[in-house]
Design an enzyme around this catalytic site. Structure first.
Site, PDB file in Angstrom:
ATOM      1  N   SER A   1      29.746  96.257  97.421  1.00 36.41           N
ATOM      2  CA  SER A   1      29.195  97.101  96.861  1.00 36.41           C
ATOM      3  C   SER A   1      29.660  98.657  96.539  1.00 36.41           C
ATOM      4  O   SER A   1      29.847  98.797  97.707  1.00 36.41           O
ATOM      5  CB  SER A   1      27.499  97.150  97.387  1.00 36.41           C
ATOM      6  OG  SER A   1      26.525  98.338  96.931  1.00 36.41           O
ATOM      7  N   SER A   2      28.651  99.516  95.857  1.00 38.79           N
ATOM      8  CA  SER A   2      29.489 100.983  96.168  1.00 38.79           C
ATOM      9  C   SER A   2      28.761 101.435  97.610  1.00 38.79           C
ATOM     10  O   SER A   2      29.121 102.312  98.343  1.00 38.79           O
ATOM     11  CB  SER A   2      28.694 101.342  94.974  1.00 38.79           C
ATOM     12  OG  SER A   2      27.633 100.991  95.057  1.00 38.79           O
ATOM     13  N   CYS A   3      27.836 100.671  98.353  1.00 38.95           N
ATOM     14  CA  CYS A   3      26.802 100.672  99.556  1.00 38.95           C
ATOM     15  C   CYS A   3      27.483 101.433 100.541  1.00 38.95           C
ATOM     16  O   CYS A   3      27.807 102.141 101.577  1.00 38.95           O
ATOM     17  CB  CYS A   3      26.023 100.598  99.760  1.00 38.95           C
ATOM     18  SG  CYS A   3      25.875  99.765 100.538  1.00 38.95           S
TER      19      CYS A   3
ATOM     20  N   HIS B   1      15.748  96.119  93.724  1.00 39.16           N
ATOM     21  CA  HIS B   1      16.283  98.078  93.380  1.00 39.16           C
ATOM     22  C   HIS B   1      15.939  98.284  92.477  1.00 39.16           C
ATOM     23  O   HIS B   1      14.851  97.731  92.397  1.00 39.16           O
ATOM     24  CB  HIS B   1      17.919  97.428  93.105  1.00 39.16           C
ATOM     25  CG  HIS B   1      18.938  97.020  93.539  1.00 39.16           C
ATOM     26  ND1 HIS B   1      18.941  95.793  93.719  1.00 39.16           N
ATOM     27  CD2 HIS B   1      19.252  97.074  94.620  1.00 39.16           C
ATOM     28  CE1 HIS B   1      19.949  94.791  94.248  1.00 39.16           C
ATOM     29  NE2 HIS B   1      19.997  96.073  95.239  1.00 39.16           N
TER      30      HIS B   1
ATOM     31  N   LYS C   1      29.802  94.704 104.366  1.00 37.66           N
ATOM     32  CA  LYS C   1      31.019  94.767 103.208  1.00 37.66           C
ATOM     33  C   LYS C   1      32.237  94.846 103.482  1.00 37.66           C
ATOM     34  O   LYS C   1      33.289  94.633 103.161  1.00 37.66           O
ATOM     35  CB  LYS C   1      30.065  94.859 101.757  1.00 37.66           C
ATOM     36  CG  LYS C   1      29.087  94.277 101.127  1.00 37.66           C
ATOM     37  CD  LYS C   1      29.592  93.372 101.075  1.00 37.66           C
ATOM     38  CE  LYS C   1      28.462  92.066 100.430  1.00 37.66           C
ATOM     39  NZ  LYS C   1      28.648  90.458  99.304  1.00 37.66           N
TER      40      LYS C   1
ATOM     41  N   GLY D   1      22.600  83.884  91.629  1.00 38.62           N
ATOM     42  CA  GLY D   1      21.749  85.064  91.717  1.00 38.62           C
ATOM     43  C   GLY D   1      22.445  85.671  90.609  1.00 38.62           C
ATOM     44  O   GLY D   1      22.800  85.013  89.378  1.00 38.62           O
TER      45      GLY D   1
HETATM   46  O1  GFB Z   1      18.143 100.550  94.258  1.00 35.77           O
HETATM   47  P1  GFB Z   1      17.515 101.071  95.051  1.00 35.77           P
HETATM   48  O2  GFB Z   1      16.672 100.787  95.824  1.00 35.77           O
HETATM   49  O3  GFB Z   1      18.800 101.133  95.990  1.00 35.77           O
HETATM   50  O4  GFB Z   1      16.749 102.385  94.869  1.00 35.77           O
HETATM   51  P2  GFB Z   1      20.159 102.213  96.064  1.00 35.77           P
HETATM   52  C1  GFB Z   1      17.787 103.287  94.778  1.00 35.77           C
HETATM   53  C2  GFB Z   1      17.037 104.616  94.447  1.00 35.77           C
HETATM   54  O5  GFB Z   1      15.602 104.446  93.767  1.00 35.77           O
HETATM   55  C3  GFB Z   1      16.485 105.014  95.898  1.00 35.77           C
HETATM   56  C4  GFB Z   1      14.228 105.043  94.366  1.00 35.77           C
HETATM   57  O6  GFB Z   1      15.984 107.086  96.037  1.00 35.77           O
HETATM   58  C5  GFB Z   1      15.091 104.562  95.605  1.00 35.77           C
HETATM   59  O7  GFB Z   1      14.091 105.881  96.308  1.00 35.77           O
HETATM   60  N1  GFB Z   1      13.027 104.042  93.437  1.00 35.77           N
HETATM   61  C6  GFB Z   1      11.899 105.074  93.444  1.00 35.77           C
HETATM   62  C7  GFB Z   1      13.093 103.161  93.536  1.00 35.77           C
HETATM   63  N2  GFB Z   1      11.402 103.995  92.638  1.00 35.77           N
HETATM   64  C8  GFB Z   1      11.299 102.774  93.277  1.00 35.77           C
HETATM   65  C9  GFB Z   1      11.144 101.142  93.176  1.00 35.77           C
HETATM   66  O8  GFB Z   1      10.302 100.921  92.193  1.00 35.77           O
HETATM   67  N3  GFB Z   1      12.152 100.313  93.885  1.00 35.77           N
HETATM   68  C10 GFB Z   1      13.496 100.794  94.777  1.00 35.77           C
HETATM   69  N4  GFB Z   1      13.945  99.955  95.013  1.00 35.77           N
HETATM   70  N5  GFB Z   1      13.589 101.802  94.382  1.00 35.77           N
HETATM   71  C11 GFB Z   1      21.037  99.881  97.149  1.00 35.77           C
HETATM   72  C12 GFB Z   1      21.636  99.245  99.082  1.00 35.77           C
HETATM   73  O9  GFB Z   1      20.864 101.295  97.508  1.00 35.77           O
HETATM   74  O10 GFB Z   1      21.842  99.838  96.151  1.00 35.77           O
HETATM   75  C13 GFB Z   1      21.914  98.284  98.504  1.00 35.77           C
HETATM   76  O11 GFB Z   1      20.276  99.291  99.677  1.00 35.77           O
HETATM   77  C14 GFB Z   1      23.114  97.830  97.188  1.00 35.77           C
HETATM   78  O12 GFB Z   1      22.741  97.849  99.901  1.00 35.77           O
HETATM   79  C15 GFB Z   1      22.665  98.489  95.658  1.00 35.77           C
HETATM   80  O13 GFB Z   1      24.315  99.053  97.896  1.00 35.77           O
HETATM   81  C16 GFB Z   1      23.580  98.039  95.246  1.00 35.77           C
HETATM   82  O14 GFB Z   1      21.095 102.262  95.559  1.00 35.77           O
HETATM   83  O15 GFB Z   1      19.388 103.806  97.068  1.00 35.77           O
END
Ligand code: GFB
Length: 310
Positions: A108-110, A180, A141, A14
């Site tokens: 994770s920070s979540c 992400h 976690k 990973g």
């Molecule tokens: O990185 P992300 O998927 O996870 O989303 P989190 C971060 C922000 O980016 C959210 C926005 O507000 C999404 O709506 N975003 C905008 C997008 N465009 C996109 C896109 O195309 N793809 C994605 N994925 N997001 C995660 C947790 O939260 O953080 C996990 O769900 C873990 O469990 C991880 O903790 C580190 O930062 O919101």
């Protein structure tokens, strides 16, 4: 840690596991044990126990997990809870069973409450409701942190927990449904530029704030903590700087050299409004990150998209 000590890296392929593997090899460690998920299903306790009894590692890096972005977390809620609980329960328990000298557990920070005071301090854990979209993963976690501390309390196990902020870097996941935000936007801008599309769609309002850390900085912090940290309290690892999602999109647009416009898909969730980690505990110990967001994004973009096209 002696350079010849046997180190088991769970999740070595990973993004986090491979970065830690790279870092330990750079530091001169030579005795690694690794298994792919096909070779060893870490959700199967009997197989994990047999593996640990046979290999008897001296150190364990627990970087194996079912991970993903906001949509993956919110879609596969049962798998994020079950797989992560089973993986960490089996590895932590088996590590105790064979007397592993030290185990480092990655979270994770979540794990923090959705509206915890920022920057997020370790003491805020379990003081409020979690972000619904990633509650299953966060609960798993948190259970892992508590399990490491419980084994330390009852058996004297030296099991430490590290909570990184949002990560990016080599071996990231670029699947647009499960990734992400940072890798997703790198791919979206790159493909829109290649296809000469006139716009790139970002999810949500673009207003949430996120902190990002290059995974090589995380690996450096994990090596630092493996050497110097032996306490029950889990420890944050962040970059200390945050950016709005809209701001991140602008950085990536610049790095990729895309000319079109950025539009928002408001049907997608924003998730946690902000999750900036308080890094002071680690900074007081003498560690700090070295890779800035802009240079890190350029490095990852060139390694992942540009050099492959050359
Ligand atoms: O990185 P992300 O998927 O996870 O989303 P989190 C971060 C922000 O980016 C959210 C926005 O507000 C999404 O709506 N975003 C905008 C997008 N465009 C996109 C896109 O195309 N793809 C994605 N994925 N997001 C995660 C947790 O939260 O953080 C996990 O769900 C873990 O469990 C991880 O903790 C580190 O930062 O919101």
């Amino acid at each position: 840690m002696k350079k010849t000590d046997k180190i088991y890296i769970a999740g070595h392929r990973g993004m986090v596991g491979s970065a830690i593997h790279r870092k330990l090899k750079q530091e001169g460690f030579t005795n690694f044990i690794t298994k792919t998920s096909k070779q060893l299903d870490l959700r199967n306790q009997a197989k994990v126990d047999r593996f640990f009894s046979k290999e008897k590692p001296d150190y364990v890096i627990l970087a194996a997990a079912k991970v993903g972005g906001i949509m993956a977390n919110n879609t596969y809620r049962a798998e994020f809870l079950y797989d992560n609980l089973m993986i960490q329960n089996n590895v932590i328990n088996a590590a105790h069973g064979v007397g592993v000298k030290k185990l480092l557990f990655l979270g994770s920070s979540c794990i923090y409450p959705k509206f915890a005071p920022q920057p997020l301090q370790e003491e805020s854990l379990l003081t409020g409701i979690l972000e619904p979209t990633n509650e299953p993963y966060a609960i798993a976690k948190i259970a892992g942190i508590k399990m490491c501390d419980a084994y330390r309390s009852q058996y004297g196990s030296n099991f430490i927990s590290v909570m990184p902020t949002n990560l990016y870097g080599p071996n990231d996941n670029y699947d647009l449904d499960t990734s992400h935000v940072l890798p997703a936007l790198l791919r979206k801008f790159h493909e829109s530029k290649s296809k000469k599309d006139d716009k790139v769609v970002i999810w949500g309002t673009g207003k949430p704030l996120r902190e990002f850390l290059h995974v090589d900085d995380l690996a450096d912090a994990c090596y630092f903590l493996m050497k110097k940290y032996d306490l029950p309290q889990f420890i944050n690892v962040g970059s200390g700087s945050e950016v709005t999602i809209q701001g991140l999109a602008s950085i990536i647009k610049e790095v990729v050299g895309y000319q079109g416009e950025i539009v928002q898909d408001l049907s997608k969730p924003d998730g946690t409004p902000r999750k900036l980690m308080d890094n002071s505990k680690l900074q007081e110990m003498g560690w700090k990150p070295t890779i800035s967001l802009e240079s890190g994004i350029s490095q990852v973009y060139n390694e992942t998209f540009v050099s492959k096209q050359a």
